[in-house]
Design an enzyme around this catalytic site. Sequence first.
Site, PDB file in Angstrom:
ATOM      1  N   ASP A 198      44.356 -18.865 -28.035  1.00 41.95           N
ATOM      2  CA  ASP A 198      45.671 -18.005 -27.581  1.00 41.95           C
ATOM      3  C   ASP A 198      46.615 -18.714 -26.548  1.00 41.95           C
ATOM      4  O   ASP A 198      47.574 -18.143 -26.508  1.00 41.95           O
ATOM      5  CB  ASP A 198      45.004 -16.603 -27.381  1.00 41.95           C
ATOM      6  CG  ASP A 198      44.038 -16.757 -26.171  1.00 41.95           C
ATOM      7  OD1 ASP A 198      43.419 -17.745 -25.939  1.00 41.95           O
ATOM      8  OD2 ASP A 198      43.743 -15.666 -25.457  1.00 41.95           O
ATOM      9  N   SER A 222      35.391  -8.633 -23.747  1.00 43.72           N
ATOM     10  CA  SER A 222      36.314  -7.925 -23.103  1.00 43.72           C
ATOM     11  C   SER A 222      36.232  -6.696 -22.267  1.00 43.72           C
ATOM     12  O   SER A 222      37.280  -5.811 -22.268  1.00 43.72           O
ATOM     13  CB  SER A 222      37.758  -7.923 -23.789  1.00 43.72           C
ATOM     14  OG  SER A 222      37.959  -9.254 -24.222  1.00 43.72           O
ATOM     15  N   SER A 223      35.177  -6.634 -21.536  1.00 35.55           N
ATOM     16  CA  SER A 223      34.986  -5.355 -20.685  1.00 35.55           C
ATOM     17  C   SER A 223      36.329  -5.402 -19.667  1.00 35.55           C
ATOM     18  O   SER A 223      36.712  -4.234 -19.423  1.00 35.55           O
ATOM     19  CB  SER A 223      33.596  -5.179 -20.084  1.00 35.55           C
ATOM     20  OG  SER A 223      33.360  -6.583 -19.303  1.00 35.55           O
ATOM     21  N   SER A 224      36.739  -6.390 -19.142  1.00 35.49           N
ATOM     22  CA  SER A 224      37.370  -6.589 -17.929  1.00 35.49           C
ATOM     23  C   SER A 224      38.950  -6.181 -18.579  1.00 35.49           C
ATOM     24  O   SER A 224      39.802  -5.319 -17.862  1.00 35.49           O
ATOM     25  CB  SER A 224      37.556  -7.701 -17.413  1.00 35.49           C
ATOM     26  OG  SER A 224      37.963  -8.746 -18.095  1.00 35.49           O
ATOM     27  N   GLU A 252      38.868 -18.954 -31.285  1.00 34.69           N
ATOM     28  CA  GLU A 252      38.859 -18.924 -29.981  1.00 34.69           C
ATOM     29  C   GLU A 252      39.092 -19.936 -29.112  1.00 34.69           C
ATOM     30  O   GLU A 252      39.364 -21.133 -29.499  1.00 34.69           O
ATOM     31  CB  GLU A 252      37.163 -18.930 -29.854  1.00 34.69           C
ATOM     32  CG  GLU A 252      36.348 -18.268 -28.604  1.00 34.69           C
ATOM     33  CD  GLU A 252      36.567 -16.721 -29.013  1.00 34.69           C
ATOM     34  OE1 GLU A 252      37.323 -16.053 -28.090  1.00 34.69           O
ATOM     35  OE2 GLU A 252      35.867 -16.341 -29.675  1.00 34.69           O
ATOM     36  N   ASP A 257      43.068 -10.661 -25.473  1.00 36.73           N
ATOM     37  CA  ASP A 257      42.205  -9.545 -25.305  1.00 36.73           C
ATOM     38  C   ASP A 257      42.866  -8.105 -25.034  1.00 36.73           C
ATOM     39  O   ASP A 257      42.784  -7.142 -25.316  1.00 36.73           O
ATOM     40  CB  ASP A 257      41.321  -9.720 -24.009  1.00 36.73           C
ATOM     41  CG  ASP A 257      40.516 -10.907 -24.472  1.00 36.73           C
ATOM     42  OD1 ASP A 257      40.159 -11.291 -25.635  1.00 36.73           O
ATOM     43  OD2 ASP A 257      39.598 -11.343 -23.598  1.00 36.73           O
ATOM     44  N   GLY A 304      30.651  -8.935 -18.543  1.00 41.31           N
ATOM     45  CA  GLY A 304      30.357 -10.071 -18.589  1.00 41.31           C
ATOM     46  C   GLY A 304      29.694 -10.778 -19.973  1.00 41.31           C
ATOM     47  O   GLY A 304      29.086 -11.551 -20.176  1.00 41.31           O
ATOM     48  N   GLY A 331      31.478 -11.144 -22.732  1.00 39.24           N
ATOM     49  CA  GLY A 331      32.218 -11.703 -23.911  1.00 39.24           C
ATOM     50  C   GLY A 331      32.963 -10.713 -24.826  1.00 39.24           C
ATOM     51  O   GLY A 331      33.560 -11.417 -25.860  1.00 39.24           O
ATOM     52  N   TYR A 341      36.504 -22.466 -17.724  1.00 42.90           N
ATOM     53  CA  TYR A 341      37.726 -21.871 -18.382  1.00 42.90           C
ATOM     54  C   TYR A 341      39.074 -22.397 -18.020  1.00 42.90           C
ATOM     55  O   TYR A 341      39.625 -23.272 -18.730  1.00 42.90           O
ATOM     56  CB  TYR A 341      37.831 -20.311 -18.203  1.00 42.90           C
ATOM     57  CG  TYR A 341      38.798 -19.620 -19.127  1.00 42.90           C
ATOM     58  CD1 TYR A 341      38.588 -19.001 -20.231  1.00 42.90           C
ATOM     59  CD2 TYR A 341      40.264 -19.736 -18.254  1.00 42.90           C
ATOM     60  CE1 TYR A 341      39.764 -18.528 -20.795  1.00 42.90           C
ATOM     61  CE2 TYR A 341      41.148 -18.962 -19.111  1.00 42.90           C
ATOM     62  CZ  TYR A 341      40.748 -18.301 -20.425  1.00 42.90           C
ATOM     63  OH  TYR A 341      41.826 -17.953 -21.258  1.00 42.90           O
TER      64      TYR A 341
END
Length: 394
Positions: free
Chosen positions: A43, A134-136, A40, A180, A130, A132, A230
Site C-alpha cells: 500500500d 488494525s485495532s489502532s 501486504e 487500514d 496488536g 495485525g 516496519y
Amino acid sequence: MEKRTASSELLKSEFAGLYGPSQSEIRIFQAPARINIIGEHIDYNGGKVFPAAIDKYLYCAVRKRDDSKIFYKDLFFPESFEFDINDDFKYEKSNGYANYLNGIIFSIKKRGFDFPCGFDLLIASSIPAGGGISSSAALESCFAYALSELFGFKISRKEIALIGQESEHNFMGVQCGIMDQYIISTGKEGTAELLDCAKVEHEYVPLNLGEYNFIVINSNKKHNLSDSQYNVRRLECEEALSDIQKAGFDFPALCAMSQEDFDKAKEFIKRPECYKRARHCVSEMGRVQQAVSALKKNDLKSLGRLISESHASLKNDYESSCRELDILAESAQKTDGCLGARIIGGGWGGCALALVQKNGSEKFIQSVGAEYEKAVGYKASFFTCSSGDGVKEV
C-alpha cells in the site's frame, strides 16, 4: 472492569455511571477490524491491495460537555486521560492510547475545524490489540467519524481515512499506508475492496466464499509497528526505487512495475536486501490482480494458492514474518480443508489468515492449535469472520 463482550448496549449502559448525568445526548459509533485478503506491504509502495472489513468492532460512546475539558476512558483498561480541547497536542509516550486520539484532534484542527466545547469519550473493543487486524486504525477512524458527526463537520469518509493516516505519521511515528484506515472508513458488508493506494480509489468486489470462510489466527505474540522493522522496510523499498530511477527508469513506485519491467531493472538495485523487498512488492502486486480475478470467477482454490504464495514471499523476501507466524501458516496450509494461509498485518507478530472449509473449521482449529501450542509453549486464538460494514453510528 472485568473483560466482557464489547457492544454498543454495554457502552451506553456504563457511560452514565462513569461520567454522570447530563442533558447532552450520548452517541455511539462503531468501526470494524479488517483483514487484508492479499496485498501486504504494497500500500505504501503504490500498489493495489484487497482488504475487507470484518464483523469484529471497536465502539466509541461520546457526549458533549459544557466546558472545554476532554476525558478519555476505556471500559476494559484502567488508564484514563484528561486534556483540554484548546491544548497544543503533542505526542507523549506516557499518554498511551490517547496519542492516537490526540493525533486525530490535531489533524482535524489543522483542517480548519473548530471545537466549541469538550467531550467525554468511552471506548470498548472486541478487536485484539496488536494482532495485525488494525485495532489502532479502527480507533482512529471511529473517533474521527464520531467527532465529525458530533460536531457537524461533515468530513467525507475518504478524508476520515486520511486523517487517521496523518495521525499515525505525525503522532505515532509509523509511516503507514492508507489501506487500514480506508477500508475501515468505506467498507461494505458482502464485499472486499480493490484499493488503488496511489490514486486512493476503490472498487467493490463481491465476497462470496460459498462453503468456505476466513479464520483469523492470533499468534498472541504482540507486535508494535513503531518498535519493529516496519520503518526500515519502507526505507529499503525507497532505496530500491531510487536505484532504479537513477538508472534511467521512469517508475513512480515499485508497484508501478510489471514483472517484465522488474526483470529489466533489478540488476541496478545495489543492496541485496533492497532487491528482495522490491521483488516482494512486484510479485505481490501480481498476486493481488490474480486474486481479484479468481474471486470474481469463484475460483477459491486459486485464491487459496495465491494466499499461501504471499506468505512465502513475506517470509523470504520481505522478512516480515517470525517463527510463530511461520508455524501457524505452514501448519494451516497442510491441514485438510484449508485452501491457503498467510501472515496478515504489519508482521513480526500478530495474526495469520486461513481460508478454510466451513464444515471442517472446528477440526482445523483443534489441529492447528495443538501443533502451535506444542511448538511455542502457549496457545493461539482463533475466530471465524464475515464481512462487515465500515465505520458508522449505531
